[in-house]
Write a protein that holds these residues in place. Structure first.
Motif, PDB file in Angstrom:
ATOM      1  N   VAL A  56    -105.149  33.942 -17.863  1.00  0.00           N
ATOM      2  CA  VAL A  56    -103.713  33.664 -17.722  1.00  0.00           C
ATOM      3  C   VAL A  56    -102.981  34.843 -17.080  1.00  0.00           C
ATOM      4  N   MET A  57    -103.212  36.030 -17.613  1.00  0.00           N
ATOM      5  CA  MET A  57    -102.437  37.199 -17.198  1.00  0.00           C
ATOM      6  C   MET A  57    -102.948  37.795 -15.881  1.00  0.00           C
ATOM      7  N   HIS A  58    -104.232  38.105 -15.839  1.00  0.00           N
ATOM      8  CA  HIS A  58    -104.775  38.789 -14.662  1.00  0.00           C
ATOM      9  C   HIS A  58    -105.212  37.809 -13.575  1.00  0.00           C
ATOM     10  N   GLY A  59    -105.863  36.715 -13.975  1.00  0.00           N
ATOM     11  CA  GLY A  59    -106.341  35.752 -12.985  1.00  0.00           C
ATOM     12  C   GLY A  59    -105.214  34.964 -12.355  1.00  0.00           C
ATOM     13  N   ASN A  60    -104.485  34.221 -13.184  1.00  0.00           N
ATOM     14  CA  ASN A  60    -103.452  33.320 -12.667  1.00  0.00           C
ATOM     15  C   ASN A  60    -102.063  33.939 -12.627  1.00  0.00           C
ATOM     16  N   ALA A  61    -101.906  35.141 -13.134  1.00  0.00           N
ATOM     17  CA  ALA A  61    -100.624  35.864 -13.119  1.00  0.00           C
ATOM     18  C   ALA A  61     -99.475  35.007 -13.650  1.00  0.00           C
ATOM     19  N   TYR A  62     -99.739  34.268 -14.726  1.00  0.00           N
ATOM     20  CA  TYR A  62     -98.750  33.397 -15.377  1.00  0.00           C
ATOM     21  C   TYR A  62     -98.155  32.347 -14.431  1.00  0.00           C
ATOM     22  N   SER A  63     -98.842  32.029 -13.357  1.00  0.00           N
ATOM     23  CA  SER A  63     -98.324  31.082 -12.376  1.00  0.00           C
ATOM     24  C   SER A  63     -98.185  29.683 -12.980  1.00  0.00           C
ATOM     25  N   GLU A  64     -97.019  29.083 -12.799  1.00  0.00           N
ATOM     26  CA  GLU A  64     -96.788  27.724 -13.296  1.00  0.00           C
ATOM     27  C   GLU A  64     -97.593  26.687 -12.527  1.00  0.00           C
ATOM     28  N   THR A  65     -98.069  27.061 -11.343  1.00  0.00           N
ATOM     29  CA  THR A  65     -98.823  26.112 -10.522  1.00  0.00           C
ATOM     30  C   THR A  65    -100.331  26.225 -10.722  1.00  0.00           C
ATOM     31  N   LYS A  66    -100.775  27.235 -11.484  1.00  0.00           N
ATOM     32  CA  LYS A  66    -102.217  27.439 -11.679  1.00  0.00           C
ATOM     33  C   LYS A  66    -102.604  27.125 -13.114  1.00  0.00           C
ATOM     34  N   LYS A  67    -103.727  26.468 -13.256  1.00  0.00           N
ATOM     35  CA  LYS A  67    -104.283  26.123 -14.560  1.00  0.00           C
ATOM     36  C   LYS A  67    -105.508  26.993 -14.817  1.00  0.00           C
ATOM     37  N   PHE A  68    -105.930  27.025 -16.069  1.00  0.00           N
ATOM     38  CA  PHE A  68    -107.225  27.608 -16.361  1.00  0.00           C
ATOM     39  C   PHE A  68    -108.018  26.603 -17.182  1.00  0.00           C
ATOM     40  N   HIS A  69    -109.325  26.730 -17.131  1.00  0.00           N
ATOM     41  CA  HIS A  69    -110.226  25.746 -17.737  1.00  0.00           C
ATOM     42  C   HIS A  69    -111.123  26.431 -18.763  1.00  0.00           C
ATOM     43  N   VAL A  70    -111.378  25.729 -19.845  1.00  0.00           N
ATOM     44  CA  VAL A  70    -112.273  26.227 -20.883  1.00  0.00           C
ATOM     45  C   VAL A  70    -113.169  25.072 -21.315  1.00  0.00           C
ATOM     46  N   SER A  71    -114.452  25.358 -21.447  1.00  0.00           N
ATOM     47  CA  SER A  71    -115.363  24.358 -22.014  1.00  0.00           C
ATOM     48  C   SER A  71    -116.166  25.013 -23.125  1.00  0.00           C
ATOM     49  N   PHE A  72    -116.398  24.229 -24.167  1.00  0.00           N
ATOM     50  CA  PHE A  72    -117.212  24.642 -25.305  1.00  0.00           C
ATOM     51  C   PHE A  72    -118.379  23.668 -25.376  1.00  0.00           C
ATOM     52  N   ALA A  73    -119.576  24.190 -25.506  1.00  0.00           N
ATOM     53  CA  ALA A  73    -120.739  23.317 -25.653  1.00  0.00           C
ATOM     54  C   ALA A  73    -121.683  23.921 -26.681  1.00  0.00           C
ATOM     55  N   MET A  74    -122.209  23.060 -27.530  1.00  0.00           N
ATOM     56  CA  MET A  74    -123.193  23.482 -28.522  1.00  0.00           C
ATOM     57  C   MET A  74    -124.434  22.658 -28.304  1.00  0.00           C
ATOM     58  N   GLU A  75    -125.527  23.317 -28.028  1.00  0.00           N
ATOM     59  CA  GLU A  75    -126.811  22.642 -27.840  1.00  0.00           C
ATOM     60  C   GLU A  75    -127.837  23.393 -28.662  1.00  0.00           C
ATOM     61  N   GLU A  76    -128.475  22.665 -29.570  1.00  0.00           N
ATOM     62  CA  GLU A  76    -129.428  23.299 -30.479  1.00  0.00           C
ATOM     63  C   GLU A  76    -128.715  24.445 -31.195  1.00  0.00           C
ATOM     64  N   ASP A  77    -129.206  25.663 -31.031  1.00  0.00           N
ATOM     65  CA  ASP A  77    -128.609  26.813 -31.715  1.00  0.00           C
ATOM     66  C   ASP A  77    -127.920  27.767 -30.753  1.00  0.00           C
ATOM     67  N   LEU A  78    -127.397  27.230 -29.664  1.00  0.00           N
ATOM     68  CA  LEU A  78    -126.755  28.037 -28.634  1.00  0.00           C
ATOM     69  C   LEU A  78    -125.359  27.491 -28.353  1.00  0.00           C
ATOM     70  N   MET A  79    -124.348  28.342 -28.501  1.00  0.00           N
ATOM     71  CA  MET A  79    -122.985  27.951 -28.133  1.00  0.00           C
ATOM     72  C   MET A  79    -122.663  28.613 -26.798  1.00  0.00           C
TER      73      MET A  79
END
Length: 146
Positions: A56-79
């Protein structure tokens, strides 16, 4: 050892501190549901928060036009958690050493250091545009809560 859990959550968020808090809460809930030790859960959530703040701060510089993406995945014993932004990217070589004497008293600059300390593996990839950070945390018999 916990039963094998396979699940995935994807989020696309605005570049705001409110979004950072949402991601941190989701990281905490996801790690709890995945069976990580209660002592590990806050570390995982903090690592994700640091990556989200950087997006948010360094990558997108709080830009209202830029989004950021997050994914969480759990497979077996690995997150696996992936955080990406659509900013100009980060030059990891230019980041100051947070343990250098001249940086010890600085109020910022320790995020990536903490992320690397709390997670088992951390990988950075330059996108066009942006940066993608992949966090890996393994659940072992010693740190599984059930």
């Amino acid at each position: 050892m916990a039963d094998s859990i396979t699940s995935r959550i994807e989020m696309t968020l605005d570049s705001t501190l409110e979004s950072v808090s949402k991601v941190e809460q989701e990281a905490e809930h996801f790690a709890e549901r995945a069976g990580f030790d209660p002592d590990e859960v806050p570390h995982i959530a903090m690592a994700v928060r640091e990556c989200a703040i950087n997006a948010v701060m360094h990558g997108n510089a709080y830009s209202e036009t830029k989004k950021f993406h997050v994914s969480f995945a759990m497979e077996e014993d690995l997150m696996k958690i992936v955080v990406s932004d659509s900013g100009q990217g980060v030059d990891l070589e230019s980041l100051p050493d947070p343990l250098a004497p001249e940086n010890i008293l600085r109020g910022s600059g320790r995020g990536i250091f903490l992320v690397k300390a709390f997670m088992d593996d951390v990988h950075f990839r330059k996108l066009d545009p942006g940066t993608e950070v992949t966090l890996i945390k393994r659940r072992t018999a010693e740190n599984a809560s059930h």
